[in-house]
Design a protein around this motif. Structure first.
Motif, short mmCIF file in Angstrom:
data_model
loop_
_atom_site.label_atom_id
_atom_site.label_comp_id
_atom_site.label_asym_id
_atom_site.label_seq_id
_atom_site.Cartn_x
_atom_site.Cartn_y
_atom_site.Cartn_z
N LEU A 208 0.16 40.33 109.82
CA LEU A 208 -0.33 41.25 110.85
C LEU A 208 0.04 40.77 112.25
N ILE A 209 0.22 39.46 112.39
CA ILE A 209 0.48 38.91 113.72
C ILE A 209 1.96 38.92 114.10
N THR A 210 2.84 39.14 113.12
CA THR A 210 4.28 38.97 113.35
C THR A 210 4.79 39.78 114.52
N ALA A 211 4.47 41.07 114.54
CA ALA A 211 4.99 41.94 115.58
C ALA A 211 4.48 41.55 116.95
N SER A 212 3.19 41.26 117.07
CA SER A 212 2.62 40.92 118.37
C SER A 212 3.11 39.55 118.84
N ALA A 213 3.18 38.59 117.92
CA ALA A 213 3.64 37.25 118.31
C ALA A 213 5.07 37.28 118.79
#
Length: 228
Positions: A208-213
């Motif tokens: 879930l964090i991949t895009a935001s990170a």
């Protein structure tokens, strides 16, 4: 040009892998060449997406790219007139070090899954190799959906009034918290199906964090040094 050359090296190294035979040195060299070609993807991708997508569209675009798909580009955003800064000056910013250490922990966990997960299923849960092949793929399938879903949610929060910083931190904090809880719960799972389910959910939460990170460098850096 950079992405094209890197992809060519990446492809050649992939095809050359069977030629390494049983030599550890040859295997190491081919894998090193593979990594050298592969690594250009991320800066080239970041530089392209920061020009092609608006801030409230980037997380979804990053999510699709990291899931293995591709986006259609309809316009190129004009680059703001910004003074160039030196590559070495990036090390002076706290946010750069935050991104570095955050990615270090995230990628360690991700590749830990790739190497440890199959062994765990065989040695601890007693599954056969064919069964392990099936169950080992489930977290990465869930991760694909988590990557795209996290990108969509990150952009949705911005459109709903969240600042870019608040959106990115919300997705990263939520994803890693849920991943931690499901990982810890796995240690107490008595049944194999429960363990597989929890670790599959863990990977989905982590991705879930991949895009935001990976959108954070685009938010923080001037366009001239996004690739760096």
């Amino acid at each position: 040009m950079v992405l094209g050359v890197g992809s060519g090296i990446w492809g050649v190294a992939t095809l050359a892998l069977p030629l390494a035979g049983g030599s550890a040195v040859a295997l190491f060299l081919v894998r090193a060449l593979y990594g050298f070609g592969h690594c250009v993807r991320f800066p080239a991708q970041a530089w392209s997406l920061v020009r092609w997508f608006k801030p409230n569209e980037r997380a979804m675009a990053v999510g699709v790219c990291f899931s293995g798909g591709q986006e259609s580009m309809t316009e190129v955003l004009s680059e703001p007139a910004e003074a160039r800064i030196s590559w070495s000056s990036l090390w002076r910013y706290r946010s750069v070090w935050g991104i570095i250490f955050g990615q270090l922990g995230y990628l360690y966990t991700y590749f830990f899954f790739m190497t440890w997960w199959p062994s765990y299923l065989i040695m601890e849960r007693g599954l056969t190799i064919p069964e392990t092949g099936i169950f080992s793929s489930l977290p990465f399938l869930m991760g694909m959906f988590g990557t795209i879903g996290g990108g969509w949610m990150g952009d949705f929060l911005i459109r709903r009034g969240f600042s870019r910083t608040a959106s990115r931190k919300t997705m990263i904090g939520t994803g890693l918290t849920l991943a931690t809880l499901t990982m810890v719960a796995t240690a107490f799972a008595p049944e194999t199906w429960m363990s597989v389910t929890l670790l599959t959910l863990c990977m989905g939460c982590m991705r879930l964090i991949t895009a935001s990170a990976n959108s954070a460098p685009m938010d923080l850096a001037p366009p001239t040094v996004v690739g760096s």
